[in-house]
Motif scaffolding. Structure first.
Motif, mmCIF file in Angstrom:
data_model
loop_
_atom_site.group_PDB
_atom_site.id
_atom_site.type_symbol
_atom_site.label_atom_id
_atom_site.label_comp_id
_atom_site.label_asym_id
_atom_site.label_seq_id
_atom_site.Cartn_x
_atom_site.Cartn_y
_atom_site.Cartn_z
ATOM 1 N N ALA A 88 0.832 -1.207 0.000
ATOM 2 C CA ALA A 88 0.000 0.000 0.000
ATOM 3 C C ALA A 88 0.867 1.256 0.000
ATOM 4 N N LEU A 89 1.932 1.246 0.785
ATOM 5 C CA LEU A 89 2.844 2.391 0.815
ATOM 6 C C LEU A 89 3.593 2.533 -0.500
ATOM 7 N N HIS A 90 3.956 1.400 -1.104
ATOM 8 C CA HIS A 90 4.635 1.445 -2.403
ATOM 9 C C HIS A 90 3.738 2.052 -3.469
ATOM 10 N N GLN A 91 2.478 1.644 -3.449
ATOM 11 C CA GLN A 91 1.553 2.103 -4.478
ATOM 12 C C GLN A 91 1.128 3.555 -4.284
ATOM 13 N N LEU A 92 0.847 3.942 -3.043
ATOM 14 C CA LEU A 92 0.220 5.251 -2.811
ATOM 15 C C LEU A 92 0.984 6.151 -1.841
ATOM 16 N N GLY A 93 2.082 5.663 -1.282
ATOM 17 C CA GLY A 93 2.827 6.491 -0.346
ATOM 18 C C GLY A 93 3.307 7.793 -0.963
ATOM 19 N N TYR A 94 3.916 7.702 -2.153
ATOM 20 C CA TYR A 94 4.440 8.898 -2.793
ATOM 21 C C TYR A 94 3.328 9.842 -3.253
ATOM 22 N N PRO A 95 2.239 9.354 -3.887
ATOM 23 C CA PRO A 95 1.141 10.272 -4.230
ATOM 24 C C PRO A 95 0.529 10.960 -3.002
ATOM 25 N N VAL A 96 0.404 10.228 -1.899
ATOM 26 C CA VAL A 96 -0.120 10.847 -0.673
ATOM 27 C C VAL A 96 0.820 11.942 -0.194
ATOM 28 N N LEU A 97 2.114 11.653 -0.217
ATOM 29 C CA LEU A 97 3.100 12.665 0.184
ATOM 30 C C LEU A 97 3.068 13.860 -0.756
ATOM 31 N N GLN A 98 2.949 13.613 -2.053
ATOM 32 C CA GLN A 98 2.838 14.698 -3.023
ATOM 33 C C GLN A 98 1.608 15.558 -2.742
#
Length: 565
Positions: free
Chosen positions: A469-479
């Motif tokens: 889940a973090l791999h898939q959406l961690g960066y978009p959430v941070l963005q």
């Protein structure tokens, strides 16, 4: 909104900055899903890639948009007109933003993909040379650092963003370590304890200085007023609203009894009251004039006005008699919002008990009125909105436990924002209430994305699900978090309290929302991660046992899993 007649108030000026930051959040989710679609669909088939992108991103985007819009529209139920206008404008803006993301932006992604395939410049769209070794040149001109020309016919996986790799290989495994989990639990306990303590210290009310610009003379006026006249509160007007028989002695006695009843309030100094009727009665008692008949009472008012010309402004005399009149009482020791609320309640209660129709008024009462309903309105909006969020989550995410975690995130972020805004010297008023309503919608965004990715994962353990889940959406959430803060950070330098307060609370909302989405929720999901079948909720076709084995989809039970105590 203007065409529909919705008034544009000062608080609505915050909306463009909010949309500027939030509008790109869903775009980051779309872009991330598009980049990952190359490994799940035929890379040369643009339609299948876009279909895969919408399959992964559309529901998540819909959930967050729907919760945001619901939060704003629920905010329109408040009794504050300025809050209603802000919520109507911003909620409608979110609707338009959503429509653009799922239509216009999808088309833009495809057009940009075709531009990259055609080796076209990012700005002029003319074909450029490939094969140069300069990464900067290739990135600007082609959209990729690679010096190799694109190969449309192959279906290889595109290179992942370094941040996605970081979340997969480093951050995810670190966060799911046993000692890290323990540290996260302790950190959450400290966060929750500080938040609850802050809520107990919350102040109500708005300082009138905060309604003016920092360089306004009004602030200097209120500073001097506090310095030299802090003992004195507002000079309250007591109005006899109907035409009564002032020349009747029993009526005059009733009015005097009502005024004395008001003067008996602890916040009133009876020695500073001003009543034209008292002075008029004293003059008549000295034997100079008579006021025991209508004609004598009306005609002898000239004597009173000659004695004290200012009283002429206190009597609304007409051809038929006296339509209305007013007296003044002086309040003292009104130093806090609690005092202002108690004063207003006591004055109005005693005015209602009077046999003569009375009304108490002061221009500041428009601000005191909000103290009577601000806590009730805030709790009402928060509870209703949180309930609506739970219903939406239950409908769109077919996992009750996952929905409960989303609701938990809402409650936790709201408590955190309410508590820590006290430490940032923000009181509970109509302005901060707007932002708490916003908080409800935004607190869903981060946790919903991560929870949705967790529950749809096909991994065999809770830890692997969290890492995925973090791999898939961690960066978009941070963005999304960073872009939203950047969208409103300009308000931090504003000269107006309204805009600065908006920035402060939005910063807390985004900070705590991202903290829950990227730290707390992934860890808590590994503790309570039993969701029954690990079946992607986007799968719509009927599956038999063979299709389960062929597709690699498994039944996963976490109660016997070492990752889930």
């Amino acid at each position: 909104m203007m065409y529909c007649g919705v008034p544009f108030v000062a608080t609505v000026a915050n909306a463009p900055f909010l949309i500027l930051g939030v509008g790109v959040d869903d775009m980051f989710i779309m872009i991330s899903s598009w980049e990952q679609s190359s490994s799940k669909a035929d890379k040369s088939d643009t339609k299948s890639r876009l279909a895969e992108t919408y399959r992964e991103a559309a529901l998540s985007v819909t959930i967050t948009t729907l919760t945001d819009v619901l939060a704003f529209f629920i905010g329109t139920w408040t009794s504050f007109p300025s809050v209603r206008s802000f919520c109507l404008y911003t909620g409608t803006a979110f609707v338009f933003c959503y429509v653009y993301v799922i239509t216009f932006f999808g088309a833009v992604i495809v057009l940009n993909h075709k531009r990259v395939e055609g080796n076209r410049h990012w700005l002029t769209c003319v074909q450029v040379k490939v094969g140069k070794e300069s990464c900067l040149y290739n990135t600007c001109c082609l959209g990729s650092c690679s010096s190799e020309p694109p190969e449309p016919e192959t279906s290889g996986t595109e290179s992942e963003h370094p941040m996605s790799i970081f979340f997969k290989k480093y951050y995810g495994p670190f966060l799911t370590g046993k000692w890290t989990k323990l540290l996260v639990v302790l950190l959450y306990g400290a966060y929750l304890g500080g938040s609850i303590y802050g809520c107990t210290q919350m102040k109500e009310g708005i300082d009138l200085r905060n309604l003016a610009s920092d360089d306004s003379y009004v602030i200097a006026y209120y500073d001097d007023d506090d310095k030299y006249f802090s003992e004195y509160g507002p000079r309250v007007m007591v109005v006899v609203t109907d035409s009564v028989n002032y020349w009747d002695e029993s009526v005059r006695n009733d009015i005097e009894a009502c005024v004395q009843d008001l003067e008996n309030i602890n916040y009133v100094d009876r020695n500073l009251s001003l009543s034209w009727l008292r002075v008029y009665t004293e003059i008549a008692g000295s034997g100079l004039i008579s006021i025991n008949s209508k004609d004598l009472f009306i005609n002898n008012l000239a004597v009173l006005f000659q004695y004290s010309p200012s009283f002429e402004w206190d009597v609304n005399k007409t051809a038929e008699g006296i339509a209305a009149s007013r007296f003044f009482i002086q309040t003292v020791n009104v130093t806090s919002a609690v005092d202002e609320k108690n004063l207003l309640n006591q004055l109005r209660d005693r005015a209602k008990q009077c046999v003569v129709p009375l009304m108490v008024y002061h221009p500041a009462f428009i601000y005191y009125d909000q103290y009577l309903v601000i806590v009730q309105n805030t709790i009402q909006n928060v509870v209703i909105a949180a309930g609506a969020m739970l219903v939406v989550s239950l409908v769109l995410i077919p996992s009750p436990l996952c929905c409960l975690w989303v609701t938990f995130a809402i409650a936790s972020v709201i408590v955190g924002v309410a508590g820590f805004m006290t430490f940032w010297d923000i009181s509970l008023d109509s302005i901060s209430m707007i932002n708490l309503v916003i908080c409800i919608g935004f607190s869903v965004d981060f946790s919903a994305h991560i929870s949705y990715a967790f529950v749809t994962s096909g991994e065999s353990s809770a830890n692997k699900k969290a890492i995925g889940a973090l791999h898939q959406l961690g960066y978009p959430v941070l963005q999304g978090a960073v872009s939203t803060v950047l969208g409103v950070v300009v308000l931090a330098a504003a000269k107006t309290y309204i805009f600065r307060t908006f920035f402060k609370i939005m910063f807390l909302v985004i900070l705590f929302g991202a903290l829950h989405g990227l730290v707390f929720i992934p860890v808590f999901l590994t503790f309570f991660g039993y969701f029954g079948k690990s079946l992607p909720i986007t799968e719509t076709k009927t599956l038999d046992l063979k299709s389960f084995s062929k597709s690699g989809i498994q039944f996963v039970r976490f109660r016997d899993n070492k990752d889930c105590p």
